[in-house]
Every structure is written in structure tokens, then in C-alpha cells.
Design a protein around this motif. Structure first.
Motif, PDB file in Angstrom:
ATOM      1  N   TYR A  24       0.938  -1.100  -0.188  1.00 56.63           N
ATOM      2  CA  TYR A  24      -0.063   0.040  -0.136  1.00 56.63           C
ATOM      3  C   TYR A  24       0.930   1.239   0.224  1.00 56.63           C
ATOM      4  O   TYR A  24       0.551   1.993  -0.746  1.00 56.63           O
ATOM      5  N   SER A  27       2.275   1.615  -3.437  1.00 55.71           N
ATOM      6  CA  SER A  27       1.673   2.116  -4.602  1.00 55.71           C
ATOM      7  C   SER A  27       1.114   3.431  -4.323  1.00 55.71           C
ATOM      8  O   SER A  27       0.709   4.128  -5.328  1.00 55.71           O
ATOM      9  N   ALA A  28       0.824   3.764  -2.962  1.00 52.71           N
ATOM     10  CA  ALA A  28       0.169   5.065  -2.858  1.00 52.71           C
ATOM     11  C   ALA A  28       0.937   6.176  -2.729  1.00 52.71           C
ATOM     12  O   ALA A  28       0.531   7.389  -2.940  1.00 52.71           O
ATOM     13  N   PHE A  29       2.271   5.947  -2.384  1.00 54.68           N
ATOM     14  CA  PHE A  29       3.123   7.235  -2.066  1.00 54.68           C
ATOM     15  C   PHE A  29       4.547   7.251  -2.620  1.00 54.68           C
ATOM     16  O   PHE A  29       4.915   8.005  -3.338  1.00 54.68           O
TER      17      PHE A  29
END
Length: 80
Positions: A24, A27-29
């Protein structure tokens, strides 16, 4: 044999949330930050492919639309 598979199952159960959190965060940051960094480097470092050294005003003609013009040939050569 059962003891080994149970031990592996417990370790995977503890490891799974950590792996999910790492994916997560990646992929998000991390991915958007890397993309933004490379985009900024590209904008600042690369030479422009189409330099605007001698700007010119371009002229164009506009025809008032009418229902009599039905194809491109009529628009290109309007009747007087």
C-alpha cells in the motif's frame, strides 16, 4: 510435519499485514513521488524538441456556417 506447517501458517499470518502495508505504501506514496521526481527532472534537464525562436502570427479564414454547405468541397469553394 504438522508442527512445521502450523508454524509456517502462523508466521505467514503475522507477515501478511506487513506485506500488505508495504505494498500500500509503495503504490500510494512511493510510486507517485518517483514519477513526480522524474517528471521534474525531465522538464528541467531535457532540451526542448520544438523551440519557439521566431514567433509568427498565423492568419486563418473563417466561413460562416450554413445549411447549404453539406460537404468539404462546398466549404472550400463557396459560391459567390
Amino acid at each position: 510435519m504438522r508442527l512445521t506447517s502450523a508454524l509456517i501458517g502462523r508466521r505467514l499470518a503475522r507477515l501478511n499485514p506487513k506485506i500488505e502495508r508495504a505494498i500500500y505504501l509503495l503504490s500510494a506514496f512511493a510510486t507517485p513521488l518517483v514519477l513526480a521526481l522524474f517528471s521534474l527532472i525531465a522538464l528541467l534537464a531535457w532540451e526542448t524538441q520544438y523551440p519557439a525562436t521566431d514567433p509568427q502570427a498565423l492568419s486563418f479564414k473563417v466561413l460562416e456556417g450554413s445549411s447549404a454547405m453539406t460537404d468539404p468541397a462546398d466549404a472550400r469553394d463557396p459560391a459567390p
